[in-house]
Design a protein around this motif. Structure first.
Motif, PDB file in Angstrom:
ATOM      1  N   UNK A  43      46.437  28.937  40.710  1.00  0.00           N
ATOM      2  CA  UNK A  43      45.366  29.869  41.032  1.00  0.00           C
ATOM      3  C   UNK A  43      45.595  31.306  40.602  1.00  0.00           C
ATOM      4  N   UNK A  44      46.731  31.611  39.970  1.00  0.00           N
ATOM      5  CA  UNK A  44      47.003  32.986  39.544  1.00  0.00           C
ATOM      6  C   UNK A  44      45.970  33.480  38.534  1.00  0.00           C
ATOM      7  N   UNK A  45      45.335  32.577  37.825  1.00  0.00           N
ATOM      8  CA  UNK A  45      44.380  32.943  36.775  1.00  0.00           C
ATOM      9  C   UNK A  45      42.929  32.927  37.264  1.00  0.00           C
ATOM     10  N   UNK A  46      42.716  32.876  38.579  1.00  0.00           N
ATOM     11  CA  UNK A  46      41.363  32.777  39.113  1.00  0.00           C
ATOM     12  C   UNK A  46      40.530  33.994  38.736  1.00  0.00           C
ATOM     13  N   UNK A  47      39.351  33.739  38.191  1.00  0.00           N
ATOM     14  CA  UNK A  47      38.346  34.763  37.903  1.00  0.00           C
ATOM     15  C   UNK A  47      37.011  34.236  38.422  1.00  0.00           C
ATOM     16  N   UNK A  48      36.008  35.083  38.403  1.00  0.00           N
ATOM     17  CA  UNK A  48      34.672  34.662  38.809  1.00  0.00           C
ATOM     18  C   UNK A  48      33.813  34.494  37.563  1.00  0.00           C
ATOM     19  N   UNK A  49      33.110  33.397  37.472  1.00  0.00           N
ATOM     20  CA  UNK A  49      32.146  33.167  36.395  1.00  0.00           C
ATOM     21  C   UNK A  49      30.804  32.926  37.072  1.00  0.00           C
ATOM     22  N   UNK A  50      29.889  33.837  36.798  1.00  0.00           N
ATOM     23  CA  UNK A  50      28.572  33.802  37.448  1.00  0.00           C
ATOM     24  C   UNK A  50      28.725  33.725  38.973  1.00  0.00           C
ATOM     25  N   UNK A  51      29.732  34.432  39.488  1.00  0.00           N
ATOM     26  CA  UNK A  51      29.957  34.530  40.920  1.00  0.00           C
ATOM     27  C   UNK A  51      30.781  33.419  41.536  1.00  0.00           C
ATOM     28  N   UNK A  52      31.140  32.402  40.756  1.00  0.00           N
ATOM     29  CA  UNK A  52      31.933  31.300  41.290  1.00  0.00           C
ATOM     30  C   UNK A  52      33.347  31.344  40.734  1.00  0.00           C
ATOM     31  N   UNK A  53      34.305  31.022  41.572  1.00  0.00           N
ATOM     32  CA  UNK A  53      35.705  31.081  41.151  1.00  0.00           C
ATOM     33  C   UNK A  53      36.080  29.883  40.299  1.00  0.00           C
ATOM     34  N   UNK A  54      36.850  30.182  39.266  1.00  0.00           N
ATOM     35  CA  UNK A  54      37.377  29.134  38.393  1.00  0.00           C
ATOM     36  C   UNK A  54      38.798  29.501  37.999  1.00  0.00           C
ATOM     37  N   UNK A  55      39.542  28.490  37.581  1.00  0.00           N
ATOM     38  CA  UNK A  55      40.856  28.727  36.986  1.00  0.00           C
ATOM     39  C   UNK A  55      40.620  28.951  35.496  1.00  0.00           C
ATOM     40  N   UNK A  56      40.857  30.171  35.048  1.00  0.00           N
ATOM     41  CA  UNK A  56      40.538  30.511  33.660  1.00  0.00           C
ATOM     42  C   UNK A  56      41.462  29.837  32.651  1.00  0.00           C
TER      43      UNK A  56
END
Length: 166
Positions: A43-56
């Motif tokens: 989860x260190x790479x978690x970002x938001x895409x269109x407001x939802x969290x993803x592992x980038x």
């Protein structure tokens, strides 16, 4: 191929095998998002895409044409921290700090999910799934690991922000 990162348009024209994580760090210079395991497990790479969290680390940059990507760099400044950032500082929820950007992005999305009524695995009352107990917060944040073991501090920081928003 355009995508919007922290409100700024970026064109991706690189290798189609490039992960969103590598594009953010190497091409956009946004090094707040960390590469931990590079397998979607920490989860260190978690970002938001269109407001939802993803592992980038698990998605390719080319898959996000037209998407709005938000990284930790868009949360606040040194002079004016985002409420989650300030709470993490107050509760020592960052310790070594490596996982903190992903933790904060995930916490922001988690609070939004709960406010929207999303249930989790441990939601006892599906008619009121947005009620966040410490156990509920731990479950919803379980995709973000902390090698320092600051979990109780992270839960305290999230709880402070949750209570301040009520």
């Amino acid at each position: 191929m355009p995508l919007t990162i922290n409100g700024t348009d970026h064109d991706f024209t690189g290798d189609p095998r490039t992960t969103l994580l590598d594009f953010l760090r190497e091409d956009c210079g946004l090094t707040g998002t960390k590469k931990g395991c590079d397998h979607g497990q920490c989860g260190a790479c978690t970002v938001l895409v269109n407001g939802q969290r993803i592992n980038s680390c698990l998605t390719l940059a080319v898959m996000h044409e037209g998407d709005e990507v938000t990284t930790i760099e868009d949360f606040g400044t040194a002079e004016e921290l985002h409420p989650l950032q300030a709470a993490f500082v107050r509760h020592d929820g960052y310790q070594c700090g490596y996982c903190t950007p992903g933790q904060i992005c995930s916490a922001k999305a988690m609070l939004d999910e709960a406010a929207s009524g999303w249930a989790s695995f441990v939601s006892e009352d599906l008619s009121a799934p947005g009620r966040l107990t410490p156990e509920e917060i731990r479950e919803r944040m379980s995709g973000n690991l902390c090698r320092c073991g600051a979990y109780s501090n992270i839960v305290d920081a999230i709880t402070e922000v949750l209570e301040a928003g009520r």
